[in-house]
Design a protein around this motif. Structure first.
Motif, PDB file in Angstrom:
ATOM      1  N   SER A 265       0.862  -1.167   0.000  1.00  0.00           N
ATOM      2  CA  SER A 265       0.000   0.000   0.000  1.00  0.00           C
ATOM      3  C   SER A 265       0.906   1.228   0.000  1.00  0.00           C
ATOM      4  CB  SER A 265      -0.954  -0.029   1.209  1.00  0.00           C
ATOM      5  OG  SER A 265      -1.873   1.041   1.152  1.00  0.00           O
ATOM      6  N   THR A 266       0.453   2.318   0.528  1.00  0.00           N
ATOM      7  CA  THR A 266       1.201   3.569   0.476  1.00  0.00           C
ATOM      8  C   THR A 266       0.874   4.432   1.681  1.00  0.00           C
ATOM      9  OG1 THR A 266       1.433   5.664  -0.744  1.00  0.00           O
ATOM     10  CG2 THR A 266      -0.631   4.478  -1.020  1.00  0.00           C
ATOM     11  N   GLY A 267       1.851   5.218   2.107  1.00  0.00           N
ATOM     12  CA  GLY A 267       1.593   6.199   3.153  1.00  0.00           C
ATOM     13  C   GLY A 267       0.660   7.300   2.698  1.00  0.00           C
ATOM     14  N   CYS A 268       0.381   7.373   1.386  1.00  0.00           N
ATOM     15  CA  CYS A 268      -0.527   8.389   0.850  1.00  0.00           C
ATOM     16  C   CYS A 268      -1.977   8.146   1.245  1.00  0.00           C
ATOM     17  CB  CYS A 268      -0.408   8.458  -0.665  1.00  0.00           C
ATOM     18  SG  CYS A 268       1.210   9.008  -1.251  1.00  0.00           S
ATOM     19  N   VAL A 269      -2.280   7.033   1.908  1.00  0.00           N
ATOM     20  CA  VAL A 269      -3.658   6.831   2.376  1.00  0.00           C
ATOM     21  C   VAL A 269      -3.969   7.737   3.559  1.00  0.00           C
ATOM     22  CG1 VAL A 269      -3.752   4.446   1.578  1.00  0.00           C
ATOM     23  CG2 VAL A 269      -3.068   4.912   3.953  1.00  0.00           C
ATOM     24  N   TYR A 270      -2.942   8.288   4.202  1.00  0.00           N
ATOM     25  CA  TYR A 270      -3.159   9.176   5.331  1.00  0.00           C
ATOM     26  C   TYR A 270      -3.461  10.597   4.859  1.00  0.00           C
ATOM     27  CZ  TYR A 270      -0.986   5.579   8.294  1.00  0.00           C
ATOM     28  OH  TYR A 270      -0.684   4.415   8.957  1.00  0.00           O
ATOM     29  N   PRO A 271      -4.091  11.383   5.701  1.00  0.00           N
ATOM     30  CA  PRO A 271      -4.156  12.820   5.435  1.00  0.00           C
ATOM     31  C   PRO A 271      -2.785  13.445   5.703  1.00  0.00           C
ATOM     32  CG  PRO A 271      -5.085  12.350   7.595  1.00  0.00           C
ATOM     33  CD  PRO A 271      -4.770  11.010   6.972  1.00  0.00           C
ATOM     34  N   PHE A 272      -2.614  14.683   5.285  1.00  0.00           N
ATOM     35  CA  PHE A 272      -1.401  15.411   5.659  1.00  0.00           C
ATOM     36  C   PHE A 272      -1.364  15.596   7.173  1.00  0.00           C
ATOM     37  CE2 PHE A 272      -1.874  17.110   1.241  1.00  0.00           C
ATOM     38  CZ  PHE A 272      -0.681  16.615   0.758  1.00  0.00           C
ATOM     39  N   VAL A 273      -0.161  15.539   7.738  1.00  0.00           N
ATOM     40  CA  VAL A 273       0.007  15.719   9.183  1.00  0.00           C
ATOM     41  C   VAL A 273       1.054  16.801   9.426  1.00  0.00           C
ATOM     42  CG1 VAL A 273      -0.674  13.357   9.750  1.00  0.00           C
ATOM     43  CG2 VAL A 273       1.737  13.864   9.261  1.00  0.00           C
ATOM     44  N   PRO A 274       1.071  17.406  10.618  1.00  0.00           N
ATOM     45  CA  PRO A 274       2.038  18.474  10.897  1.00  0.00           C
ATOM     46  C   PRO A 274       3.481  17.984  10.793  1.00  0.00           C
ATOM     47  CG  PRO A 274       0.275  18.479  12.533  1.00  0.00           C
ATOM     48  CD  PRO A 274       0.103  17.224  11.727  1.00  0.00           C
ATOM     49  N   VAL A 275       4.320  18.782  10.172  1.00  0.00           N
ATOM     50  CA  VAL A 275       5.726  18.416  10.028  1.00  0.00           C
ATOM     51  C   VAL A 275       6.460  18.511  11.362  1.00  0.00           C
ATOM     52  CG1 VAL A 275       5.759  19.122   7.613  1.00  0.00           C
ATOM     53  CG2 VAL A 275       6.449  20.756   9.390  1.00  0.00           C
ATOM     54  N   SER A 276       5.848  19.193  12.334  1.00  0.00           N
ATOM     55  CA  SER A 276       6.458  19.329  13.657  1.00  0.00           C
ATOM     56  C   SER A 276       6.229  18.097  14.531  1.00  0.00           C
ATOM     57  CB  SER A 276       5.884  20.551  14.375  1.00  0.00           C
ATOM     58  OG  SER A 276       4.462  20.443  14.472  1.00  0.00           O
ATOM     59  N   GLY A 277       5.411  17.150  14.056  1.00  0.00           N
ATOM     60  CA  GLY A 277       5.112  15.959  14.839  1.00  0.00           C
ATOM     61  C   GLY A 277       5.996  14.786  14.458  1.00  0.00           C
ATOM     62  N   GLN A 278       5.503  13.576  14.726  1.00  0.00           N
ATOM     63  CA  GLN A 278       6.272  12.355  14.461  1.00  0.00           C
ATOM     64  C   GLN A 278       5.738  11.587  13.260  1.00  0.00           C
ATOM     65  OE1 GLN A 278       5.901  10.579  18.434  1.00  0.00           O
ATOM     66  NE2 GLN A 278       8.067  11.068  18.795  1.00  0.00           N
ATOM     67  N   GLY A 279       4.785  12.159  12.539  1.00  0.00           N
ATOM     68  CA  GLY A 279       4.205  11.475  11.399  1.00  0.00           C
ATOM     69  C   GLY A 279       2.960  10.703  11.788  1.00  0.00           C
ATOM     70  N   ALA A 280       2.211  10.267  10.772  1.00  0.00           N
ATOM     71  CA  ALA A 280       0.974   9.514  10.996  1.00  0.00           C
ATOM     72  C   ALA A 280       1.307   8.093  11.443  1.00  0.00           C
ATOM     73  CB  ALA A 280       0.156   9.478   9.710  1.00  0.00           C
ATOM     74  N   ASP A 281       0.670   7.656  12.523  1.00  0.00           N
ATOM     75  CA  ASP A 281       0.838   6.255  12.909  1.00  0.00           C
ATOM     76  C   ASP A 281      -0.351   5.441  12.413  1.00  0.00           C
ATOM     77  OD1 ASP A 281      -1.280   6.528  14.734  1.00  0.00           O
ATOM     78  OD2 ASP A 281       0.048   6.787  16.450  1.00  0.00           O
ATOM     79  N   GLU A 282      -0.272   4.136  12.613  1.00  0.00           N
ATOM     80  CA  GLU A 282      -1.249   3.232  12.023  1.00  0.00           C
ATOM     81  C   GLU A 282      -2.654   3.407  12.590  1.00  0.00           C
ATOM     82  OE1 GLU A 282       2.801   1.308  11.530  1.00  0.00           O
ATOM     83  OE2 GLU A 282       1.749   2.369  13.142  1.00  0.00           O
ATOM     84  N   ASP A 283      -2.795   4.101  13.704  1.00  0.00           N
ATOM     85  CA  ASP A 283      -4.115   4.326  14.288  1.00  0.00           C
ATOM     86  C   ASP A 283      -4.858   5.491  13.647  1.00  0.00           C
ATOM     87  OD1 ASP A 283      -3.856   2.230  16.115  1.00  0.00           O
ATOM     88  OD2 ASP A 283      -2.870   3.514  17.596  1.00  0.00           O
ATOM     89  N   LEU A 284      -4.160   6.313  12.863  1.00  0.00           N
ATOM     90  CA  LEU A 284      -4.808   7.455  12.217  1.00  0.00           C
ATOM     91  C   LEU A 284      -5.643   6.956  11.034  1.00  0.00           C
ATOM     92  CD1 LEU A 284      -5.111  10.553  12.065  1.00  0.00           C
ATOM     93  CD2 LEU A 284      -3.161  10.554  10.485  1.00  0.00           C
ATOM     94  N   ALA A 285      -6.895   7.337  10.987  1.00  0.00           N
ATOM     95  CA  ALA A 285      -7.799   6.868   9.933  1.00  0.00           C
ATOM     96  C   ALA A 285      -7.393   7.443   8.576  1.00  0.00           C
ATOM     97  CB  ALA A 285      -9.229   7.270  10.266  1.00  0.00           C
ATOM     98  N   PRO A 286      -7.407   6.622   7.531  1.00  0.00           N
ATOM     99  CA  PRO A 286      -7.128   7.141   6.191  1.00  0.00           C
ATOM    100  C   PRO A 286      -8.138   8.209   5.784  1.00  0.00           C
ATOM    101  CG  PRO A 286      -7.021   4.748   6.208  1.00  0.00           C
ATOM    102  CD  PRO A 286      -7.582   5.164   7.539  1.00  0.00           C
TER     103      PRO A 286
END
Length: 345
Positions: free
Chosen positions: A149-170
């Protein structure tokens, strides 16, 4: 020779050496495949990553059958695979009867999909990315399935954070990424229905010397082309590490299937990467735009806990890439389009 940090070359002289490196297994990969019974079949093997992933599987498990399935419109890919002991089967994965006729192999790596040119024929994009997975999931209900699959299934997230984890809904922009959510949902639905173990392999930007985010940035620096930093932060992983983690996922499947983010563990600024290439190439990068506060970024903590850090780190990738482009070595001519923010590829 096993792939270890202590045995990485200073430079990659040519494509043959690149292929050898991408197909060199680590002891961890060999150990994980020993925990999994059965042969391995790679569906959609003829793409950018497929051949060397299949070659890596054969090198790590030489006593098992490794089968590559694709249309093989480029016959040289079939020859390359067969020379490395990988069996090949010609198959159009849009043909349900052809899928059902494939041998029922216990371990499936699903790599088929459509990204580049996705906007040109959206119905085909949806057919490849959602309809084909539904047919495959039913045909191989008794197998383990690791589906790319791809990380593109996530929404954009803040660059100041740690990135989208698997619990974030696509919740992605653009029909390409939406069709990739469709791919995941088909595998998830049939995994639940048939108790099929699997993993949804959410990969962000595999790096090969011939393509990838670093190749794109380095090439623009070398040619003094403007680098747009509006999508100013990325994460990425050496293709060999990504292939290894995909195969290792066979020993870490869940029932029902579950997502796992795969990329580098660092969030990197495009501006900084351009500066590093500028230093190595002796050319000042041309920067345009201003960094947006969000980007497509993933948190790979789960993968790191399972597999450890990637063998090839960012600095090594920068050194290899700068050397490769400075020698005008081959490119696949397929930009990642990492800077796209509207999901239109």
């Amino acid at each position: 020779m096993l792939l270890t940090r202590d045995h990485l070359p200073e430079t990659i002289p040519d494509i043959a050496a690149l292929d050898e490196l991408l197909c060199r297994p680590s002891q961890a990969l060999i150990d994980d495949l020993c925990k999994v019974d059965g042969d391995i079949m790679v569906l959609g093997v003829a793409g950018k990553m497929g051949p060397t992933l299949a070659g890596l599987a054969k090198a790590a498990a030489p006593d098992r059958r490794v089968i590559g399935v694709a249309r093989f419109s480029d016959g040289s890919v079939k020859d390359w695979l067969q020379a490395r002991g990988v069996e090949t089967i010609n198959c159009d994965l849009l043909d349900e009867a052809a899928i059902k006729a494939l041998p029922k192999i216990q371990n499936i790596i699903f790599m088929a999909g459509r990204k580049f040119g996705a906007e040109g024929d959206l119905s085909l994009t949806w057919a490849m990315n959602s309809h084909v997975p539904a047919m495959v999931a039913q045909a191989f209900a008794g197998s383990r399935i690791v589906a790319f699959s791809t990380g593109c299934v996530y929404p954009f997230v803040p660059v100041s954070g740690q990135g989208a984890d698997e619990d974030l809904a696509p919740n992605p922009p653009g029909e390409y990424a939406q069709s990739c959510v469709g791919r995941e949902r088909m595998f998830e639905y049939f995994s639940r229905r048939h108790s099929t173990p699997g993993r949804l392999f959410r990969l962000n930007y595999a790096i090969d010397m011939r393509y990838g985010v670093l190749h794109d940035i380095a090439s623009k620096v070398l040619q003094s082309k403007p680098i747009d930093v509006s999508l100013g932060h990325v994460n990425f992983i050496w293709q060999g590490d990504a292939s290894s983690q995909a195969l290792r996922c066979l020993a870490h499947c869940d029932t029902p299937t579950s997502p796992i983010n795969v990329s580098g563990h660092e969030i990197l600024a495009v501006r900084d990467l351009a500066a590093k290439f500028g230093q190595r190439l002796g050319i000042a990068p041309v920067i345009i735009g201003k960094e947006e506060p969000t980007a497509w970024l993933t948190n790979t903590s789960q993968a790191v806990s399972l597999f450890g850090l990637p063998v090839v780190d960012t600095e090594q990738l920068i050194r290899w890439t700068a050397d490769w482009v400075s020698r005008s070595m081959p490119s696949l001519g397929k930009p990642t389009k990492y800077e796209v923010r509207d999901g239109r590829y």
